[in-house]
Design an enzyme around this catalytic site. Sequence first.
Site, PDB file in Angstrom:
ATOM      1  CB  CYS A  85     -22.885  -9.947  21.535  1.00  0.00           C
ATOM      2  SG  CYS A  85     -23.700  -9.688  23.129  1.00  0.00           S
ATOM      3  CB  CYS A  88     -23.616  -5.842  21.280  1.00  0.00           C
ATOM      4  SG  CYS A  88     -22.136  -6.169  22.277  1.00  0.00           S
ATOM      5  CG  HIS A 207     -27.419 -10.859  30.460  1.00  0.00           C
ATOM      6  ND1 HIS A 207     -26.224 -11.490  30.152  1.00  0.00           N
ATOM      7  CD2 HIS A 207     -28.334 -11.857  30.562  1.00  0.00           C
ATOM      8  CE1 HIS A 207     -26.419 -12.789  30.064  1.00  0.00           C
ATOM      9  NE2 HIS A 207     -27.691 -13.055  30.316  1.00  0.00           N
ATOM     10  CD  GLN A 209     -31.779 -15.080  32.533  1.00  0.00           C
ATOM     11  OE1 GLN A 209     -32.758 -15.562  31.982  1.00  0.00           O
ATOM     12  NE2 GLN A 209     -30.735 -15.789  32.874  1.00  0.00           N
TER      13      GLN A 209
HETATM   14 ZN   LIG Z   1     -22.487  -7.838  23.805  1.00  0.00          ZN
END
Ligand SMILES: [Zn+2]
Length: 391
Positions: A85, A88, A207, A209
């Site tokens: 990822c 991360c 997340h 944007q």
């Molecule tokens: Zn992640």
Amino acid sequence: MTEHPETSPRVRRTSTTLADGRELIYFDDSEPYLSGTQTREVVDERPLDERPTAGTMRLDALTGDWVSIADHRQNRTFMPPTDECPLCPSGGGTMPSEIPAHEYDVVVFENRFPSFASGSSAAGTSAAGASANPLLAHAPAVGRCEVVCFTSDHNARFSSLSPTRARTVVDVWADRTRELSAIDAVEHVFPFENCGEEIGVTLHHPHGQIYAYPFVPARTTSLLQRATEHHQRTGRLLGADLLAAELDAGSRVVIRGTAWTAYVPYAARWPVEVHLVPNRDVPDLVALDSAERDELAEVYLDLLRRLDRYYEGPDGSPIALPYIAGWHQAPVRQGRDVSRLHLQVMSVLRAPGRLKYLAGSESGVGAWINDVAPEAVAARLRQVGRAADAL
Ligand SMILES: [Zn+2]
């Protein structure tokens, strides 16, 4: 390190640079970074290519809308395994991520595969063709695209954040709106979150944007035109009058707070759609005061948790709702006196396992058909809120 009084003392802001020159900003709301006992000094040692430059956007002569042609985005990371990822912290997986630190609270960085970026690309311009015909106009897609990582916890959702962390994200949205609005080319700043595979997210890590556009987008233009007409006719703000109308009707109101109100819009387009609006007239996130930001964190979490209980599976277990959440703010340079901030949360899930597709009528001519009564959506969202209170 740069700090702004507005994000201090509850958040410490540290701006750094990634290996390819992109900016990364840590927003720390916990120790040992908040007090400055420890500082962010980790270096990104990845062998990255040069930072991306702006691609091209083309003007659709039929509608007047700009379309960003970002063919480099075809190569972006798509559904990587968890140990690869890119959002991360570095050190936990098998490869360095976009975030060099071993842990973080909230992080913002420039997108590696942006639709809008600073600098111009000669390749992008020639690809569009050196046409002299004004009907085939193009321009560099100058602007900025940022990624906001809400937490280092890969398996979290925004709805599972603590109120403190959600409050930090509110500060981050305001900080980024202020900074991005100061860029010469930028005309509009749009913070948003795509959540859930049904929405088309390419990364599971929680997340959002932020797009900073070099033009005022089509829906924003439409909202601004209606707000301007209403103001010219009545001398009042359309958003404020609409809030008053919804409160008067009452049947679509979901949450009524001191500083915020959530309601299902009268003419909702999506199977599940909620607008969250400040009770005071403010043009953008920057203008929110501290008390309004505190309550926003609480109310937004309440709203998202209701949405996560909206549908139930056959065994009665809640189905986490896929959604898009986007902040409609006043454009940077126009209509600021008539625009009113609001958040639009919407979902394509019209029943468990059933998606609404934007088909002929919606995609072809922009005429929306909604199979669900907005009043029923509001009633359900009030009901699941009461159920949670009883737990
Ligand atoms: Zn992640």
